[in-house]
Design a protein around this motif. Structure first.
Motif, PDB file in Angstrom:
ATOM      1  N   VAL A  25     -22.430  -0.194  39.643  1.00 28.75           N
ATOM      2  CA  VAL A  25     -23.810  -0.153  39.136  1.00 28.75           C
ATOM      3  C   VAL A  25     -23.846  -0.622  37.677  1.00 28.75           C
ATOM      4  O   VAL A  25     -24.720  -1.411  37.285  1.00 28.75           O
ATOM      5  CB  VAL A  25     -24.417   1.259  39.282  1.00 28.75           C
ATOM      6  N   GLY A  26     -22.892  -0.167  36.876  1.00 31.94           N
ATOM      7  CA  GLY A  26     -22.851  -0.570  35.468  1.00 31.94           C
ATOM      8  C   GLY A  26     -22.600  -2.063  35.294  1.00 31.94           C
ATOM      9  O   GLY A  26     -23.264  -2.718  34.487  1.00 31.94           O
ATOM     10  N   ALA A  27     -21.640  -2.597  36.047  1.00 31.00           N
ATOM     11  CA  ALA A  27     -21.340  -4.031  35.941  1.00 31.00           C
ATOM     12  C   ALA A  27     -22.509  -4.872  36.436  1.00 31.00           C
ATOM     13  O   ALA A  27     -22.900  -5.848  35.790  1.00 31.00           O
ATOM     14  CB  ALA A  27     -20.065  -4.359  36.724  1.00 31.00           C
ATOM     15  N   THR A  28     -23.069  -4.495  37.570  1.00 31.29           N
ATOM     16  CA  THR A  28     -24.215  -5.237  38.116  1.00 31.29           C
ATOM     17  C   THR A  28     -25.416  -5.149  37.184  1.00 31.29           C
ATOM     18  O   THR A  28     -26.089  -6.152  36.927  1.00 31.29           O
ATOM     19  CB  THR A  28     -24.579  -4.703  39.512  1.00 31.29           C
ATOM     20  N   GLY A  29     -25.670  -3.971  36.669  1.00 35.81           N
ATOM     21  CA  GLY A  29     -26.786  -3.802  35.735  1.00 35.81           C
ATOM     22  C   GLY A  29     -26.576  -4.578  34.450  1.00 35.81           C
ATOM     23  O   GLY A  29     -27.510  -5.184  33.916  1.00 35.81           O
ATOM     24  N   GLY A  30     -25.344  -4.585  33.929  1.00 35.99           N
ATOM     25  CA  GLY A  30     -25.048  -5.320  32.700  1.00 35.99           C
ATOM     26  C   GLY A  30     -25.192  -6.819  32.869  1.00 35.99           C
ATOM     27  O   GLY A  30     -25.773  -7.500  32.015  1.00 35.99           O
ATOM     28  N   ILE A  31     -24.689  -7.337  33.986  1.00 35.94           N
ATOM     29  CA  ILE A  31     -24.817  -8.775  34.249  1.00 35.94           C
ATOM     30  C   ILE A  31     -26.280  -9.152  34.431  1.00 35.94           C
ATOM     31  O   ILE A  31     -26.749 -10.166  33.908  1.00 35.94           O
ATOM     32  CB  ILE A  31     -23.968  -9.176  35.473  1.00 35.94           C
ATOM     33  N   SER A  32     -27.026  -8.323  35.158  1.00 30.22           N
ATOM     34  CA  SER A  32     -28.452  -8.608  35.388  1.00 30.22           C
ATOM     35  C   SER A  32     -29.248  -8.547  34.088  1.00 30.22           C
ATOM     36  O   SER A  32     -30.083  -9.422  33.820  1.00 30.22           O
ATOM     37  CB  SER A  32     -29.031  -7.618  36.392  1.00 30.22           C
ATOM     38  N   LEU A  33     -28.998  -7.526  33.279  1.00 29.84           N
ATOM     39  CA  LEU A  33     -29.701  -7.403  31.998  1.00 29.84           C
ATOM     40  C   LEU A  33     -29.334  -8.548  31.061  1.00 29.84           C
ATOM     41  O   LEU A  33     -30.210  -9.123  30.394  1.00 29.84           O
ATOM     42  CB  LEU A  33     -29.388  -6.059  31.348  1.00 29.84           C
ATOM     43  N   SER A  34     -28.069  -8.915  31.037  1.00 31.93           N
ATOM     44  CA  SER A  34     -27.623 -10.026  30.209  1.00 31.93           C
ATOM     45  C   SER A  34     -28.305 -11.334  30.632  1.00 31.93           C
ATOM     46  O   SER A  34     -28.767 -12.111  29.795  1.00 31.93           O
ATOM     47  CB  SER A  34     -26.106 -10.157  30.316  1.00 31.93           C
ATOM     48  N   TYR A  35     -28.378 -11.561  31.937  1.00 30.25           N
ATOM     49  CA  TYR A  35     -29.052 -12.752  32.446  1.00 30.25           C
ATOM     50  C   TYR A  35     -30.530 -12.742  32.064  1.00 30.25           C
ATOM     51  O   TYR A  35     -31.067 -13.746  31.600  1.00 30.25           O
ATOM     52  CB  TYR A  35     -28.914 -12.832  33.972  1.00 30.25           C
ATOM     53  N   TYR A  36     -31.188 -11.606  32.242  1.00 28.28           N
ATOM     54  CA  TYR A  36     -32.614 -11.511  31.926  1.00 28.28           C
ATOM     55  C   TYR A  36     -32.879 -11.783  30.445  1.00 28.28           C
ATOM     56  O   TYR A  36     -33.807 -12.516  30.103  1.00 28.28           O
ATOM     57  CB  TYR A  36     -33.156 -10.134  32.318  1.00 28.28           C
ATOM     58  N   ILE A  37     -32.065 -11.200  29.582  1.00 24.21           N
ATOM     59  CA  ILE A  37     -32.240 -11.415  28.143  1.00 24.21           C
ATOM     60  C   ILE A  37     -32.072 -12.890  27.801  1.00 24.21           C
ATOM     61  O   ILE A  37     -32.863 -13.462  27.052  1.00 24.21           O
ATOM     62  CB  ILE A  37     -31.261 -10.536  27.334  1.00 24.21           C
ATOM     63  N   GLY A  38     -31.033 -13.509  28.361  1.00 22.88           N
ATOM     64  CA  GLY A  38     -30.816 -14.940  28.113  1.00 22.88           C
ATOM     65  C   GLY A  38     -31.927 -15.800  28.686  1.00 22.88           C
ATOM     66  O   GLY A  38     -32.374 -16.763  28.058  1.00 22.88           O
ATOM     67  N   TYR A  39     -32.383 -15.462  29.891  1.00 17.85           N
ATOM     68  CA  TYR A  39     -33.434 -16.235  30.539  1.00 17.85           C
ATOM     69  C   TYR A  39     -34.747 -16.125  29.778  1.00 17.85           C
ATOM     70  O   TYR A  39     -35.448 -17.118  29.564  1.00 17.85           O
ATOM     71  CB  TYR A  39     -33.614 -15.731  31.975  1.00 17.85           C
ATOM     72  N   LYS A  40     -35.076 -14.921  29.335  1.00 15.40           N
ATOM     73  CA  LYS A  40     -36.363 -14.677  28.687  1.00 15.40           C
ATOM     74  C   LYS A  40     -36.387 -15.143  27.229  1.00 15.40           C
ATOM     75  O   LYS A  40     -37.378 -15.707  26.782  1.00 15.40           O
ATOM     76  CB  LYS A  40     -36.671 -13.180  28.773  1.00 15.40           C
ATOM     77  N   PHE A  41     -35.307 -14.895  26.494  1.00 15.11           N
ATOM     78  CA  PHE A  41     -35.334 -15.113  25.053  1.00 15.11           C
ATOM     79  C   PHE A  41     -34.368 -16.188  24.559  1.00 15.11           C
ATOM     80  O   PHE A  41     -34.438 -16.573  23.394  1.00 15.11           O
ATOM     81  CB  PHE A  41     -35.014 -13.800  24.320  1.00 15.11           C
ATOM     82  N   GLY A  42     -33.447 -16.650  25.401  1.00 15.93           N
ATOM     83  CA  GLY A  42     -32.376 -17.534  24.948  1.00 15.93           C
ATOM     84  C   GLY A  42     -32.830 -18.849  24.341  1.00 15.93           C
ATOM     85  O   GLY A  42     -32.578 -19.136  23.169  1.00 15.93           O
ATOM     86  N   VAL A  43     -33.497 -19.677  25.129  1.00 12.68           N
ATOM     87  CA  VAL A  43     -33.894 -21.005  24.660  1.00 12.68           C
ATOM     88  C   VAL A  43     -34.918 -20.929  23.525  1.00 12.68           C
ATOM     89  O   VAL A  43     -34.774 -21.640  22.525  1.00 12.68           O
ATOM     90  CB  VAL A  43     -34.390 -21.879  25.836  1.00 12.68           C
ATOM     91  N   PRO A  44     -35.949 -20.072  23.608  1.00  8.08           N
ATOM     92  CA  PRO A  44     -36.872 -19.988  22.469  1.00  8.08           C
ATOM     93  C   PRO A  44     -36.180 -19.596  21.156  1.00  8.08           C
ATOM     94  O   PRO A  44     -36.500 -20.145  20.098  1.00  8.08           O
ATOM     95  CB  PRO A  44     -37.877 -18.920  22.898  1.00  8.08           C
ATOM     96  N   LEU A  45     -35.242 -18.662  21.217  1.00  2.00           N
ATOM     97  CA  LEU A  45     -34.518 -18.279  20.002  1.00  2.00           C
ATOM     98  C   LEU A  45     -33.649 -19.419  19.490  1.00  2.00           C
ATOM     99  O   LEU A  45     -33.559 -19.644  18.287  1.00  2.00           O
ATOM    100  CB  LEU A  45     -33.660 -17.038  20.257  1.00  2.00           C
ATOM    101  N   LEU A  46     -32.990 -20.126  20.415  1.00  2.00           N
ATOM    102  CA  LEU A  46     -32.154 -21.254  19.998  1.00  2.00           C
ATOM    103  C   LEU A  46     -32.994 -22.359  19.369  1.00  2.00           C
ATOM    104  O   LEU A  46     -32.582 -22.972  18.389  1.00  2.00           O
ATOM    105  CB  LEU A  46     -31.366 -21.810  21.180  1.00  2.00           C
TER     106      LEU A  46
END
Length: 133
Positions: free
Chosen positions: A62-83
């Protein structure tokens, strides 16, 4: 069943199985919590009989799946605009932003796993390489 001796303070000692989930999510999204050391410690506590094997495995999953999912969401939502906003201050051009997209489109099948492994191993190597002045 939880960790109950004086040598095991901290996140796992306080939160038990939920602490495994929190620590894995935090480590995967970038906090300085080494996942491998954490899981080795969890395995030791399972061996000592302080934690249940099945519940520890489920917590780790659960922790690994949640961490990967949260990491993906953060990158998807905020990654390119911040870059695009702050990238030029760090010499990150539009061309450099598009390079990973092109690579992933060409090698879609295994690119995620290859990139994750390469980044992870590079980070580990940085720990052991001597610093140059």
């Amino acid at each position: 069943m939880g960790i109950k001796n004086g040598a095991t303070h901290g996140l796992l000692g306080h939160f038990g199985y939920f602490g495994i989930i929190i620590a894995l999510i935090g480590g995967i999204i970038g906090l300085p919590i080494p996942d491998e050391v954490l899981l080795t410690y969890v395995g030791y506590n399972v061996f000592q009989g302080k934690l249940s094997y099945i519940i520890s495995m489920l917590s780790a999953f659960v922790g690994a799946t949640g961490g990967i999912s949260l990491s993906y969401y953060i990158g998807y939502k905020f990654g390119v605009p911040l870059l695009k906003k702050y990238g030029p201050k760090f010499h990150i051009t539009e061309h450099k932003i598009n390079l990973p997209k092109e690579f992933i489109q060409k090698n879609r099948t295994f690119s995620f796993y290859r990139l994750r492994l390469c980044i992870r191993q590079t980070n580990c190597l940085n720990l052991f390489l001597p610093r140059r002045s």
